[in-house]
Design a protein around this motif. Structure first.
Motif, short mmCIF file in Angstrom:
data_model
loop_
_atom_site.label_atom_id
_atom_site.label_comp_id
_atom_site.label_asym_id
_atom_site.label_seq_id
_atom_site.Cartn_x
_atom_site.Cartn_y
_atom_site.Cartn_z
N MET A 117 -8.15 -72.72 26.17
CA MET A 117 -7.27 -71.70 26.61
C MET A 117 -6.85 -70.35 26.37
SD MET A 117 -6.21 -74.77 29.36
CE MET A 117 -4.95 -73.30 29.63
N GLU A 118 -6.70 -70.67 24.72
CA GLU A 118 -5.66 -69.89 24.12
C GLU A 118 -6.69 -68.60 23.51
OE1 GLU A 118 -3.80 -71.19 20.25
OE2 GLU A 118 -2.46 -72.94 21.85
N ILE A 119 -7.95 -68.57 22.83
CA ILE A 119 -8.74 -67.33 23.16
C ILE A 119 -9.05 -66.69 24.35
CG2 ILE A 119 -11.28 -67.32 22.30
CD1 ILE A 119 -11.61 -69.89 20.50
N GLU A 120 -9.17 -67.46 25.53
CA GLU A 120 -9.39 -66.38 26.09
C GLU A 120 -8.20 -66.20 26.87
OE1 GLU A 120 -11.95 -65.14 29.90
OE2 GLU A 120 -12.38 -66.61 27.96
N GLU A 121 -7.38 -66.43 27.02
CA GLU A 121 -5.59 -65.08 26.78
C GLU A 121 -5.61 -63.88 26.08
OE1 GLU A 121 -2.37 -68.09 26.38
OE2 GLU A 121 -3.02 -69.01 28.79
N LEU A 122 -6.20 -64.77 24.85
CA LEU A 122 -6.08 -63.50 24.09
C LEU A 122 -7.22 -62.36 24.65
CD1 LEU A 122 -6.08 -65.61 20.35
CD2 LEU A 122 -3.85 -64.00 21.12
N ARG A 123 -8.28 -62.73 24.81
CA ARG A 123 -9.10 -61.92 24.74
C ARG A 123 -8.75 -61.28 25.93
NH1 ARG A 123 -14.44 -66.13 24.50
NH2 ARG A 123 -15.13 -65.24 22.49
N GLU A 124 -8.02 -61.67 27.05
CA GLU A 124 -7.25 -60.65 28.33
C GLU A 124 -6.27 -59.87 27.27
OE1 GLU A 124 -8.99 -60.99 31.09
OE2 GLU A 124 -10.40 -61.65 31.16
N ALA A 125 -5.65 -61.02 26.63
CA ALA A 125 -4.62 -59.61 26.11
C ALA A 125 -5.16 -58.53 25.40
CB ALA A 125 -3.69 -60.55 25.57
N GLN A 126 -6.06 -58.51 24.56
CA GLN A 126 -7.45 -57.81 23.94
C GLN A 126 -7.57 -56.58 24.94
OE1 GLN A 126 -10.02 -59.27 21.65
NE2 GLN A 126 -9.55 -57.36 20.46
N LYS A 127 -8.02 -56.93 26.51
CA LYS A 127 -8.35 -56.57 26.92
C LYS A 127 -7.27 -55.25 27.37
CE LYS A 127 -12.61 -58.95 28.44
NZ LYS A 127 -13.42 -59.94 29.94
N ILE A 128 -6.29 -55.98 28.10
CA ILE A 128 -4.75 -55.27 28.66
C ILE A 128 -4.48 -54.30 27.53
CG2 ILE A 128 -2.46 -54.84 29.71
CD1 ILE A 128 -3.64 -58.19 30.56
N ASN A 129 -4.55 -54.24 26.44
CA ASN A 129 -4.30 -53.21 24.93
C ASN A 129 -5.42 -52.60 24.86
OD1 ASN A 129 -1.78 -55.21 24.69
ND2 ASN A 129 -2.88 -56.27 22.94
N ASN A 130 -6.12 -52.82 25.07
CA ASN A 130 -7.56 -51.69 25.46
C ASN A 130 -7.27 -51.18 26.15
OD1 ASN A 130 -8.55 -52.88 22.81
ND2 ASN A 130 -10.57 -54.42 23.56
N ARG A 131 -6.85 -51.35 27.03
CA ARG A 131 -7.32 -50.69 28.16
C ARG A 131 -5.83 -49.73 28.07
NH1 ARG A 131 -9.40 -54.85 32.25
NH2 ARG A 131 -7.37 -55.89 32.03
N ALA A 132 -4.93 -50.55 27.47
CA ALA A 132 -2.84 -49.52 27.60
C ALA A 132 -3.77 -48.66 26.47
CB ALA A 132 -1.88 -50.29 26.81
N PHE A 133 -4.37 -49.42 25.47
CA PHE A 133 -4.01 -48.12 24.31
C PHE A 133 -5.50 -47.19 24.19
CE2 PHE A 133 -6.54 -46.29 20.69
CZ PHE A 133 -5.66 -46.31 20.01
#
Length: 202
Positions: A121-137
């Motif tokens: 679950m944590e890995i999935e959350e981190l991946r989602e956060a990374q996707k969001i960060n990548n989109r934001a970046f």
């Protein structure tokens, strides 16, 4: 002499005949008594045991012989019972030990499974956060690509080296060149050096 021997022999024969006759009569009488008593429902053997117990010498003999047999057989049986009870107790202890071991392993497996699920679950959350960060970046990079180099250059010069380098390395080459032209010579040299180091490391 012969007559005396013959008379003694005849007399001894008569005594033997009388003794055998009496013995046969007694045995026959005893047999008839046993049959009659058994027909009346009396247990002859129990009665004989009771009678023998009343006679002191015979009762002591019977007690000694019975006692030895009973004592030895009872002791053997008791020893076997104790041995079996001990074995049962040992087996039950082993079973309890194995059950507790299985239970602890089951609990450990459940705990590991829960930890695994939490990590996933944590890995999935981190991946989602990374996707969001990548989109934001990517949105930030697009913003710097759309605004003019004259406006973006002063903003980048005020950023930290790491953040600025990240944005500059993601911008298209022609836009990067235009932004570097708008920077002061010192900032342009510093960022160019950083970009060169980063590209050689990649």
């Amino acid at each position: 002499m012969k007559k005396i021997d013959e008379t003694e022999h005849v007399e001894s024969n008569k005594v033997q005949v009388i003794l055998f006759s009496v013995l046969i009569f007694l045995l026959f009488t005893l047999l008839v008594l046993v049959i009659l008593l058994s027909f009346t429902g009396t247990n002859v053997f129990e009665k004989s045991k009771e009678l023998s117990e009343k006679i002191p010498f015979v009762s002591q003999l019977l007690d000694k012989s019975d006692g030895k047999i009973q004592d030895s057989s009872t002791k053997d049986i008791q020893a076997k019972v104790v041995g079996l009870e001990t074995e049962i107790t040992n087996r039950q202890a082993e079973i309890k030990k194995l059950e507790s071991l299985i239970e602890s392993r089951d609990k450990k497996l459940e705990r590991i499974e829960l930890e695994k699920q939490q990590l996933e679950m944590e890995i999935e959350e981190l991946r989602e956060a990374q996707k969001i960060n990548n989109r934001a970046f990517q949105d930030i990079v697009k913003t710097y690509e759309t605004i003019s180099p004259k406006k973006s250059a002063p903003i980048i010069s005020k950023m930290g080296d790491e953040e600025a380098l990240k944005i500059l390395s993601s911008i298209k080459t022609d836009k990067l060149a235009a932004i570097l032209e708008q920077l002061t010579p010192d900032d342009a040299a510093r960022f160019t050096k950083l970009l060169a180091t980063k590209s050689s490391a990649d």
